[in-house]
Scaffold this active site. Structure first.
Site, mmCIF file in Angstrom:
data_model
loop_
_atom_site.group_PDB
_atom_site.id
_atom_site.type_symbol
_atom_site.label_atom_id
_atom_site.label_comp_id
_atom_site.label_asym_id
_atom_site.label_seq_id
_atom_site.Cartn_x
_atom_site.Cartn_y
_atom_site.Cartn_z
ATOM 1 N N PHE A 64 -25.447 0.520 -21.327
ATOM 2 C CA PHE A 64 -24.716 -0.402 -21.875
ATOM 3 C C PHE A 64 -23.348 0.213 -22.439
ATOM 4 O O PHE A 64 -23.456 1.121 -23.122
ATOM 5 C CB PHE A 64 -25.390 -0.978 -23.046
ATOM 6 C CG PHE A 64 -25.898 -2.539 -22.545
ATOM 7 C CD1 PHE A 64 -27.068 -2.499 -21.480
ATOM 8 C CD2 PHE A 64 -25.552 -3.821 -23.016
ATOM 9 C CE1 PHE A 64 -27.532 -3.714 -21.039
ATOM 10 C CE2 PHE A 64 -25.988 -4.838 -22.523
ATOM 11 C CZ PHE A 64 -27.159 -5.110 -21.462
ATOM 12 N N CYS A 72 -12.046 -8.061 -29.319
ATOM 13 C CA CYS A 72 -12.197 -9.148 -28.238
ATOM 14 C C CYS A 72 -11.057 -10.123 -28.664
ATOM 15 O O CYS A 72 -10.320 -10.071 -29.816
ATOM 16 C CB CYS A 72 -13.471 -10.095 -28.754
ATOM 17 S SG CYS A 72 -13.692 -11.606 -27.946
ATOM 18 N N CYS A 124 -20.573 -15.530 -32.760
ATOM 19 C CA CYS A 124 -20.642 -14.119 -32.039
ATOM 20 C C CYS A 124 -21.625 -13.414 -33.002
ATOM 21 O O CYS A 124 -21.648 -13.700 -34.127
ATOM 22 C CB CYS A 124 -19.275 -13.385 -32.074
ATOM 23 S SG CYS A 124 -19.471 -11.603 -31.445
ATOM 24 N N ASP A 125 -22.791 -12.869 -32.304
ATOM 25 C CA ASP A 125 -23.565 -12.134 -33.010
ATOM 26 C C ASP A 125 -23.566 -10.744 -32.722
ATOM 27 O O ASP A 125 -24.707 -9.932 -32.781
ATOM 28 C CB ASP A 125 -25.195 -12.705 -32.880
ATOM 29 C CG ASP A 125 -25.480 -12.711 -31.261
ATOM 30 O OD1 ASP A 125 -24.584 -12.110 -30.603
ATOM 31 O OD2 ASP A 125 -26.361 -13.193 -30.943
#
Ligand code: SF4
Length: 212
Positions: free
Chosen positions: A26, A32, A50-51
């Site tokens: 990942f 963002c 968002c988490d």
């Protein structure tokens, strides 16, 4: 030349969507375009649920001055002992398409990686990406209308699944929003899928089994 800012790079299993369970590196980019990532800005952000922590850089992230250096850091996370055949990197964030560019795609391909991206769909995906997962957000214009996988956080006020008819994907997932209402969100997603069988349920397996 792009300097890449990376929150973290780690080897795990993909926890959700069509490739659930697949070993992958990942690559979580910082930043963002739909939220600053700061709690003080959440209420005014386009994307409010968002988490993910995508602010700054963890020790396994940092600044990378060029694509080759970042590709090397990603390759170093892929265990040598498992061989090269299934090399897979998931580019996520934050919003990865603020930074994922042709130079990095080329550098990763040169090292034998298949490349997946998880994007909010507001920025077109450059060529060379092998798997495109778009997760659209209410109030944000979708520029990437074609994907392998559409993964909609559910429910979202102002973005019901039937509003996504223009969108062309091979696979369609509803993923319950992970907040204090997650059980109710899951129940709603199950009902919607059973009534609209083009859609399938995606649960965040990594949170259930304690994977990173
Ligand atoms: S678009 Fe994705 S990364 Fe950005 S704030 Fe929303 S859920 Fe988080």
């Amino acid at each position: 030349m792009m300097t890449y800012t990376v929150k973290e790079i780690f080897y795990t299993l993909q926890g959700e969507g069509a490739h659930i369970g697949r070993p992958a590196v990942f690559l979580r980019f910082s930043g963002c375009n739909l939220w600053s990532g700061l709690e003080k800005d959440r209420a005014a952000a386009t994307c409010k649920f968002c988490d993910t922590d995508f602010v700054g850089a963890n020790p396994d992230g940092g600044k990378f001055p060029d694509a080759e250096g970042l590709a090397l850091a990603i390759e170093e996370k892929w265990p040598k002992a498992v061989g090269d055949e299934n090399k897979y990197v998931v580019c996520t964030g934050g919003e990865p398409l603020l930074q994922l560019d042709e130079a990095l795609i080329g550098a990763l391909k040169g090292r034998g990686f298949k490349i997946a991206v998880e994007t909010n769909g507001t920025i077109p995906v450059p060529g060379g990406v092998d798997w495109i997962c778009v997760s659209p957000k209410a109030g944000a214009e979708i520029k990437q209308l074609v994907a392998h996988e559409l993964k909609l956080a559910f429910p979202q006020a102002g973005l019901m699944p039937d509003k996504l008819e223009k969108f062309a994907a091979s696979e369609y997932f509803l993923q319950p929003v992970f907040d204090e209402h997650v059980h109710e969100n899951t129940r709603l997603a199950i009902s919607y899928c059973m009534e609209n069988p083009r859609w399938r349920l995606s649960v965040q397996m990594h949170k259930l089994v304690g994977l990173r």
